[in-house]
Each structure stands twice: as structure tokens, then as C-alpha cells.
Design an enzyme around this catalytic site. Structure first.
Site, mmCIF file in Angstrom:
data_model
loop_
_atom_site.group_PDB
_atom_site.id
_atom_site.type_symbol
_atom_site.label_atom_id
_atom_site.label_comp_id
_atom_site.label_asym_id
_atom_site.label_seq_id
_atom_site.Cartn_x
_atom_site.Cartn_y
_atom_site.Cartn_z
ATOM 1 N N HIS A 1 0.726 -1.600 -0.170
ATOM 2 C CA HIS A 1 0.164 0.092 -0.201
ATOM 3 C C HIS A 1 0.522 1.136 -0.155
ATOM 4 C CE1 HIS A 1 0.385 -0.210 4.761
ATOM 5 N NE2 HIS A 1 0.589 0.900 4.330
ATOM 6 N N ASP B 1 1.521 -7.782 2.136
ATOM 7 C CA ASP B 1 1.650 -6.775 1.827
ATOM 8 C C ASP B 1 3.152 -6.142 1.747
ATOM 9 O OD1 ASP B 1 0.771 -3.338 1.698
ATOM 10 O OD2 ASP B 1 -0.300 -3.364 3.850
ATOM 11 N N SER C 1 4.047 2.439 8.602
ATOM 12 C CA SER C 1 3.692 0.907 7.715
ATOM 13 C C SER C 1 5.487 0.782 6.639
ATOM 14 C CB SER C 1 2.738 1.966 6.134
ATOM 15 O OG SER C 1 1.703 1.097 6.540
#
Ligand code: ARG
Ligand code: GLU
Length: 718
Positions: A85, A221, A651
């Protein structure tokens, strides 16, 4: 009786003390503040192995990825690992209907196939220094916030001038503890960062919005990029001549895996937290701001969903926007739930009672601090209607491209008023931006968003916060938003690329005239004016009071609770957080394990589904248990959780084991614990990581990108 008081004393002490796993710590202070505890919790390396300016340390492998995520160097050829992402915008930009890398994944077979990305960068931290005394030097007492800030800005400008650094280095100077401390970061930014690999979305974003912010999770991810440097290994603008960067440090990878209680740390760039607010402030977020923003985004997502599900082209165009709108939307809901369930407001009130008790018992503190909480409480009550209007303006305007384009046209009008050179420069910038905008734009979608969100904007707010032009056109159109939108989108040039470019191709005077006559421009100006006249002056006034009093309240907390170890709120700077691998109980009778396996992917698998489809090749690998050296006992680990205190921006951060080896990749938090941004609760706050063995399994077995595996430093042993 004595032991009763003794244990009461201990209890109070405990309730103020920061729990072991709470905190986002400054790497240069680990040695003095955290090393002992980290070792007690299982760490086998030293603070100097994590951060050092005299020798290579783990920090030399960590970068801020584009300023919004974290990434880490995992090979001596500058290979970067981050989340899917985080790389998504790049993946989407290189995708088309024929080469849809979102859907199929992308793997460069050699350097030549790696794809450059305009405006993506990777920033290393060279060193960190405290500069509080320099930045706050010569500030007289009792000056206004504005004067104070302008003196600080002057001091910072002087510091920038005086500070000795290399030409290829930059300086970042930021406030900490609400402006009670300042730190300086010497940075090195590489601006040629190329896409190397990404799994298909059905792996990289498996479970999509349904699973987002949730545990148990089965998402791979991750994506990979590479830093390119000039021939001298220093930062250089993109050039085909650039070469893969040779890092000072790259992370070693361990395939050993983790079990309950094992030490982990996460090293990265958390964006923003607010852990030291008052009870009243937290209550306002929970009952006013979050609900308003949730409501608006709910509408926006409804509209997007309708179009994206029925049109493949729109789905690609709006995929990144949808994901980002949905992400905060869902987080805020978890935040409200977690704050409610964990009794955050009551906990804060109890803390404030203890604060007040201590302050009142000390004459000096009493004189300096006893009016802070009452003043802050009043300020939050005063700011509430303006903050609500701000949420409406800030949530509605950016969702409507037409309004964004109008804002750009306004900047062109302003540049025109200045001089011709400014006009031409701005026009060129806008032309480039428009191309990007229209690539991810569909007139009908935008018009529907306008209809739906402008309705909320008009109905939910007091009349004086609503644009008079809008009110008038509603009257003209028999009060239907549909008709207002239809009329506006039929008449404006901004909604159509061709007429927009034609407008910009006219002479400057004609262009400016046409902009002035455009109804979208007039509406934008009016909405903007309504906001800047009726909302922002009061909003800013109270916000400035809050900033000032919150700064004092922060200073007071640091003094009044000497037994508490304080960490500064996240502010986009490099931090270390650490904790242990742990299960959790989100609610009564429910208990979550700390690991997931590929079994779970197959349980969730829904053939052809938008969120839960699984690529055939992955199914085959699963069925034949072809996990290579990445599986354990016939099972392939996928994700795990631990009690590391993380937030947005973390992230892509590496999850490191007790030895500093890379064992996972941080990408999310659990739903029940997203309130950790405002009030960390060790019992339910967990971060979610992809196991590095799942990542390597996908790279190696699924994608066959053995060239990348060969670059890495992988150890299977201890
Ligand atoms: N919740 C994670 C974060 O805050 C992941 C978001 C990306 N995934 C998504 N489905 N939108 O960034
Ligand atoms: N997914 C988040 C990010 O983009 C990290 C999750 C969180 O907010 O903790 O940074």
C-alpha cells in the site's frame, strides 16, 4: 493498614507509569532511557547497534519512503522493502488496462526493467541532535504565540545558516513535546527510487477493506523498490546513468520466526499521535470530530463503490483514492470503539485529578499550572463548532476534483496579479498537475460526489458556514442537489479536459477572464470565502490558545510526574518502538492467537471475489505444500502481531528480532487498538506484521524472482 497504604501507593505509581510496550522512542536516547528495559524484555544487541553516529548501525538501513511511509534497505545493491500500500501509487501509475500491475503484479527481471517514479524519494537520517536551547534562545516571557513563533523561526533560520553539513545533506528541525524541545535531523535524500517488484493485489492487498485494520490477517502487504545514486553513490536526480546505491548498512534477514513472548522492535517514521491531550480533547475527537468525518467519508465511499463495482476502468482510476478514503474512515471507527471500550476519557480524568492534586500540593506549581486544565477545558468548548466546520470543509473539498481544480485556477489568478513570469510558471505546474488529475478522474463520478457531499455540507452545518452562492443556486434549482450539480457540471469548463486545456491555451488575459466567469470557480471562491471569514479566524484563535496551553500542560506533566518515562508524540521523525509477540483478547470471551498461516487464506478464499480471490498459482503452491525453506512443519506462516506502539507512517517499517535481524514488515494495527494514537492501552493495542518468510516465499516460489533472493543476506539459523 500500613501495607494497604503501601500497596495503594504502588498502585497509583503503576497507573501513571508508562507500560513497557508503550512509547515511540528517539533512537539517540535509547541508551539512556530504554536500553536496560529492552534487554530485560529480551533484546540481545545494544542501543549503539541501533543508533550510532560513529559506526554503522541499524538506522543506516531505514528510510522515510516518500515522506508517508517507511522502507528498509535489504541488499547491498540498495534494494528497498516497503508495503504494497506504500508503493501502490507507483504501481498504479505504471498500470494500464493492458499492463495492469495492480492485478497481475510486477517483477523486474533486471535493473533495466526497474521503473522510475517521479517525486518518490528515500531519506536517510545521518544524525540527530538536540537544539532546544538554540531554538528557544532569547524568547521573552508573555509574548503572543505569533511573536513567539516568529522569533523561533528566526532562530531556526540562523541555526540553518550556521550549521555545518555536506552539500548533499539537508536539515530538518522539529518541535517535540508540544514545543518544549527541539531536535535537528541531518538527512540525505535519494530521489531516484525505482519500482522493482510487487505481488498482485490479491496477495498484496488480500482481504482489502473488509480485512483492513483487522486481525486475524492474511495479507502479503509488501513491494520492493531500489535506490539509485550518482556514480559517486551520492544523491542524484533521475538519470538513466544512475547506478544502484551501495548502502552503509543493509538488514540481515532471519528465517527463524517468532514465538509468544519474543522480543521485537519496529524502527520507522510514525506520523502523528496525541497522547498527552486532556480528557475534554479526547472526548471531542470521540464524539464530534471522528463521527463527522466518518459520516462524510461514508457518503463518499458509497458513491465510489457504486461506480467502481460496475466499471473496470473507473475501478483502476479510483483505486488509490478509494483505499485512502476508506483507510482513515475505518480507522476512526475503530478509534471511537477503542476509546469507548477502554474508558479512555475516564482514565484521562483520573490522571487529571492526580495531576491537580500534585499541583495544588506544591505552591510553585500551583502558581504556574493550576489554571491550565480549566483554561484548556474552556478552549475545547469554544473551538468545538469551528472544529466541526473545519472537518466538513476539509473532508468535503478534497473529495471533489472540481473544487481542487478550481483551487488551482485560483492560484493562477493570484500569480497573474503578480507578474507574467509567475503566471507562466504556475500555468506550467498546473498543466502537469491537471494531466495527473484527469488520469484518475471521471466526470460522472465527480458530479455524483459533488451532489452527495455538498448536500451534507449544506444540511449538517449552521447556515452561516454555508456558501451563499450555493444557497442561492439551491433556491434557483427547487432545492435539489441533483439539479445544482447537473447545472454546474454542464456549465463549467473545469470538468472537461478538452475545454480546460483550451481555456489555458488562450492569452493570459483571456484565460483569467474565462476563469473568473466559470461557475465552478465562483462557487469555490464563495465556499472558500465563507470558510475563511466565518470559520478560520475563530478556529485559529482558539487553536493558538490551545497550542500555548497544551505546551504548558505538557511541560507541567513532565515535571509533575517525575516517575513517569515520557516519550514525545509521533511527528514524522525516526523512532524505535519495542514489545513482545503477544495474543490479545479484544472483548469478553474472544481470544486471538498471534500467528496466521496459509490455511487462513484458503478459509477466506472466495473465487472471483473483489477482495478475497486467490491466484491459482498460490493455491497450487499451498496444495503441494511447496513452501521451500520458508515453511515450518508443513505450514506457511503469513502474519503475526506484537505489542509494538506504531501509527500511520510506520507502514513499511521493519520488524526486527532480539538480534536486530529482519523478521517481518509492519503494515497495520488491530481494529480494537487504533485508539493508541490518543490513549495507548497495552491490553488491546497490537501492531500487525507480515512474516518475512511469507514475503520471501512469494518472491521466490510464487514470482520466481530468484534474482532478488540472491541479493539478500538470508540466514536460516539462530
Ligand atoms: N490500515 C493500513 C494503514 O493504515 C493499511 C492501509 C492500506 N490498505 C487498504 N485496504 N486501504 O495504512
Ligand atoms: N497502515 C499504516 C500506515 O500506512 C500503519 C498502520 C497504523 O496506522 O499503525 O502507516
Amino acid at each position: 493498614m500500613k501495607s494497604f497504604f503501601l500497596s495503594l501507593g504502588i498502585f497509583i505509581l503503576f497507573s501513571v507509569k508508562v507500560k513497557a510496550d508503550e512509547g515511540m522512542w528517539l533512537p539517540q536516547l535509547l541508551q539512556s532511557l530504554n536500553e536496560k528495559e529492552m534487554k530485560r524484555m529480551g533484546m540481545k544487541i545494544s542501543a549503539a547497534d541501533i543508533y550510532s553516529i560513529s559506526k554503522s548501525s541499524l538506522k543506516d538501513a531505514i528510510v522515510s519512503f516518500g515522506g508517508f511511509c517507511t522502507a528498509e534497505v535489504i541488499s547491498d545493491k540498495g534494494l528497498l522493502l516497503t508495503n504494497h500500500h506504500c508503493g501502490f501509487d507507483a504501481i498504479q501509475n505504471h498500470s494500464s488496462l493492458t499492463d495492469n500491475y495492480i492485478q497481475k503484479g510486477f517483477w523486474a527481471k533486471n535493473y533495466g526493467q526497474e521503473l522510475p517514479n517521479q517525486s518518490l524519494f528515500a531519506t536517510f537520517i545521518v544524525r540527530i541532535e538536540e537544539v532546544t536551547n538554540t531554538v528557544l534562545a532569547g524568547l521573552p516571557a508573555n509574548i503572543s504565540e505569533k511573536e513567539r513563533q516568529s522569533l523561533i523561526d528566526k532562530n531556526i533560520a540562523q541555526l540553518r545558516k550556521d550549521y555545518k553539513k555536506e552539500t548533499y545533506e539537508d536539515l530538518i528541525i522539529r518541535p517535540f513535546f508540544d514545543g518544549n524541545k527541539y531536535y535537528l535531523f541531518v538527512t540525505e535524500t535519494y530521489r531516484d527510487v525505482r519500482l522493482v517488484g510487487a505481488p498482485p493485489s490479491s496477495i498484496g492487498n488480500f482481504g482489502k477493506d473488509t480485512d483492513n485494520w483487522m486481525w486475524p490477517r492474511h495479507t502479503g502487504d509488501f513491494s520492493m523498490f531500489r535506490i539509485y545514486a550518482g556514480k559517486d553513490n551520492k544523491p542524484a536526480a533521475y538519470s538513466p546513468e544512475n547506478v544502484p546505491y551501495t548502502p552503509k548498512r543493509s538488514l540481515k534477514i532471519s528465517l527463524k520466526g517468532l514465538k509468544e513472548g519474543d522480543f521485537t522492535m519496529v524502527f520507522g517514521f510514525p506520523g502523528r499521535t496525541n497522547e498527552y491531550l486532556t480528557a475534554a480533547a479526547v472526548k471531542q475527537v470521540m464524539t464530534v470530530n471522528d463521527p463527522a468525518k466518518i459520516k462524510i467519508r461514508h457518503q463518499a465511499l458509497d458513491v465510489l463503490n457504486r461506480y467502481m463495482r460496475s466499471d473496470e476502468k473507473i475501478r483502476i482510476q479510483y483505486a488509490a483514492k478509494y483505499a485512502s478514503v476508506e483507510n482513515a474512515y475505518k480507522k476512526w471507527q475503530g478509534e471511537v470503539l477503542g476509546l469507548t471500550r477502554s474508558g479512555a476519557v475516564d482514565k484521562k480524568l483520573a490522571y487529571e485529578m492526580e495531576f491537580t492534586k500534585r499541583v495544588n500540593a506544591n505552591p510553585q506549581w500551583k502558581a504556574a499550572y493550576s489554571d491550565l486544565l480549566p483554561k484548556l477545558n474552556e478552549a475545547y468548548a469554544m473551538i468545538e463548532p469551528y472544529a466541526y466546520a473545519r472537518d466538513y470543509y476539509n473532508e468535503v473539498m478534497p473529495r471533489i476534483e472540481l473544487m481542487g481544480i478550481a483551487a488551482d485556477m485560483n492560484s493562477l489568478v493570484i500569480a497573474y496579479a503578480k507578474d507574467e513570469a509567475s503566471y507562466l510558471k504556475r500555468k506550467e505546474e498546473i498543466r502537469i498537475k491537471l494531466e495527473e488529475t484527469y488520469k484518475e478522474y471521471n466526470m460522472q463520478v465527480d458530479r455524483s460526489l459533488f451532489e452527495s457531499l455538498i448536500a451534507l455540507y449544506s444540511v449538517d452545518q449552521p447556515g452561516n458556514y454555508v456558501s451563499p452562492i450555493l444557497k442561492q443556486s439551491l433556491t434557483n434549482q427547487q432545492q435539489t442537489y441533483l439539479a445544482v450539480a447537473a447545472d454546474l457540471y454542464a456549465k463549467t469548463s473545469f470538468a472537461y479536459p478538452d475545454s480546460m486545456y483550451a481555456l489555458l491555451a488562450k492569452t493570459p488575459a483571456e484565460t483569467i477572464e474565462a476563469i473568473g466567469a466559470d461557475p465552478a470557480y465562483q462557487l469555490y471562491l464563495d465556499m472558500n470565502k465563507t470558510y475563511t471569514t466565518n470559520v478560520s479566524p475563530k478556529l485559529n484563535e482558539w487553536q493558538s490558545n490551545i497550542n500555548q496551553w497544551q505546551r504548558s500542560y505538557m511541560k507541567a506533566q513532565l515535571e509533575v510526574f517525575p516517575e513517569k518515562k515520557f516519550y514525545p508524540d509521533a511527528n514524522g521523525t525516526l523512532r524505535v518502538t519495542y514489545g513482545n509477540v503477544k495474543p490479545y483478547q479484544p472483548s469478553n470471551g474472544v481470544s486471538y492467537h498471534y500467528y496466521t498461516y496459509m490455511e487462513g487464506i484458503m478459509e477466506k478464499y472466495k473465487p472471483g471475489d473483489y477482495e478475497f480471490d486467490v491466484p491459482q498459482k498460490l493455491i497450487d503452491l499451498y496444495k503441494t505444500k511447496d513452501f521451500g525453506r520458508y515453511g515450518v512443519n508443513g505450514k506457511q506462516p503469513v502474519c503475526f502481531i506484537a505489542a509494538n506502539h506504531t501509527t500511520g507512517g510506520n507502514s513499511g517499517s521493519p520488524a526486527l528480532d532480539a538480534y536486530g535481524n529482519l523478521v517481518g514488515l509492519n503494515f497495520d494495527r488491530v481494529w480494537e487498538g487504533t485508539m493508541s494514537d490518543l490513549n495507548y492501552d497495552a491490553s488491546i493495542c497490537r501492531n500487525i506484521m507480515v512474516d518475512i518468510r511469507y514475503i520471501l516465499f512469494i518472491v521466490d516460489k510464487f514470482a520466481g524472482a530468484t534474482n532478488l533472493i540472491a541479493e539478500m543476506n538470508i540466514s536460516s539459523g539462530k
